[in-house]
Write an enzyme that holds these catalytic residues in place. Sequence first.
Site, mmCIF file in Angstrom:
data_model
loop_
_atom_site.group_PDB
_atom_site.id
_atom_site.type_symbol
_atom_site.label_atom_id
_atom_site.label_comp_id
_atom_site.label_asym_id
_atom_site.label_seq_id
_atom_site.Cartn_x
_atom_site.Cartn_y
_atom_site.Cartn_z
ATOM 1 N N ASP A 77 17.681 0.846 7.967
ATOM 2 C CA ASP A 77 18.535 -0.229 7.467
ATOM 3 C C ASP A 77 19.983 0.141 7.757
ATOM 4 O O ASP A 77 20.811 0.332 6.882
ATOM 5 C CB ASP A 77 18.292 -0.503 5.986
ATOM 6 C CG ASP A 77 17.108 -1.429 5.763
ATOM 7 O OD1 ASP A 77 16.461 -1.823 6.755
ATOM 8 O OD2 ASP A 77 16.836 -1.781 4.601
ATOM 9 N N HIS A 218 11.193 -1.098 -4.680
ATOM 10 C CA HIS A 218 10.120 -1.358 -3.716
ATOM 11 C C HIS A 218 8.825 -0.627 -4.062
ATOM 12 O O HIS A 218 7.741 -1.073 -3.665
ATOM 13 C CB HIS A 218 10.570 -0.977 -2.312
ATOM 14 C CG HIS A 218 11.669 -1.847 -1.785
ATOM 15 N ND1 HIS A 218 11.512 -3.194 -1.593
ATOM 16 C CD2 HIS A 218 12.945 -1.549 -1.417
ATOM 17 C CE1 HIS A 218 12.658 -3.706 -1.119
ATOM 18 N NE2 HIS A 218 13.523 -2.726 -1.010
#
Length: 325
Positions: A77, A218
């Site tokens: 990311d 997550h």
Amino acid sequence: MAVDMLLLAIVTLVFSSSSASAELQRFEHPVKGDGSLSLLVVGDWGRRGGYNQSHVATQMGKVGDELNIDFVISTGDNFYEDGLSGLDDKAFEESFSNVYVAPSLQKQWYIVLGNHDYRGDVLAQLSPVLRQTDSRWLCMRSFIVNTAIVQFFFVDTTPFVMEYWTDPEDNHYDWRGVAPRETYVANLLKDLDTALKESTAAWKFVVGHHTMRSVSEHGDTVELLENLLPILKAGGVDLYINGHDHCLEHIGSRDSPIQYLTSGGGSKAWRGVYTPNADKLHFFYDGQGFMSMELTERDVKVAFYDAFGTNLYEWSVTKEVNASM
């Protein structure tokens, strides 16, 4: 390593067919004269300096100088929200080159892709052209970095996750060079399994973007637990290092020697989620920061720092080593 050889290696990997099984690309990185190695790990960072990214970068520079680091690992990311739009996207300079400016950070960066990177032009991040802008940049899907004391196995984890292939929010993912998923994942797992079992390294670390074990937003990534974790166990992996969750974590496995280290606090964090899993939680910080590692053939020392440079947590492990690479 000569720059032209490095560029050739990247070009070979980027433009080779992903559906054909092939040995993972390997790179050599020297250790210090005393046989040691030191590095930093940061993930989930690319926000043009915002959300404390610049503060984290400043502290990385200070710790990097203290440890005389050899390189930096990015756990993915790299550019929010949707990766890079192309080779001329200013986000590359504004989120990378113009942020990590400390002298100690002018070392090689070894970089994997995250799910947000797949929402942009993936081939741009993989292109050797970006190295003409900043020579530190080495981003690939999956590859191996060999040193005299440890092998780092970098794994492209985004294609494992089924949600991205059937995204209910209709986000675009750049699957060029990856689809069909089943073939890509099967070949990657086969190549990784072979490489791990053939390795005689004193330490084996696997680096991916997605969490294997996590108590933050997550949580555990089911596809990795089902498909990747058995290969890591069989291959004698010591550490799994990841980002994805915007926090810092150390979780110890209850059924194997593998330790799970999350360094995903490069910018936006503070999700306010804490959900314990079945493994042993050693450390959790729901905020920005990064991780350092110091290694010898026998010892590994890990430390986590926040955006102000405070040493939040340290962990070390020692083992007898009889084999060498």
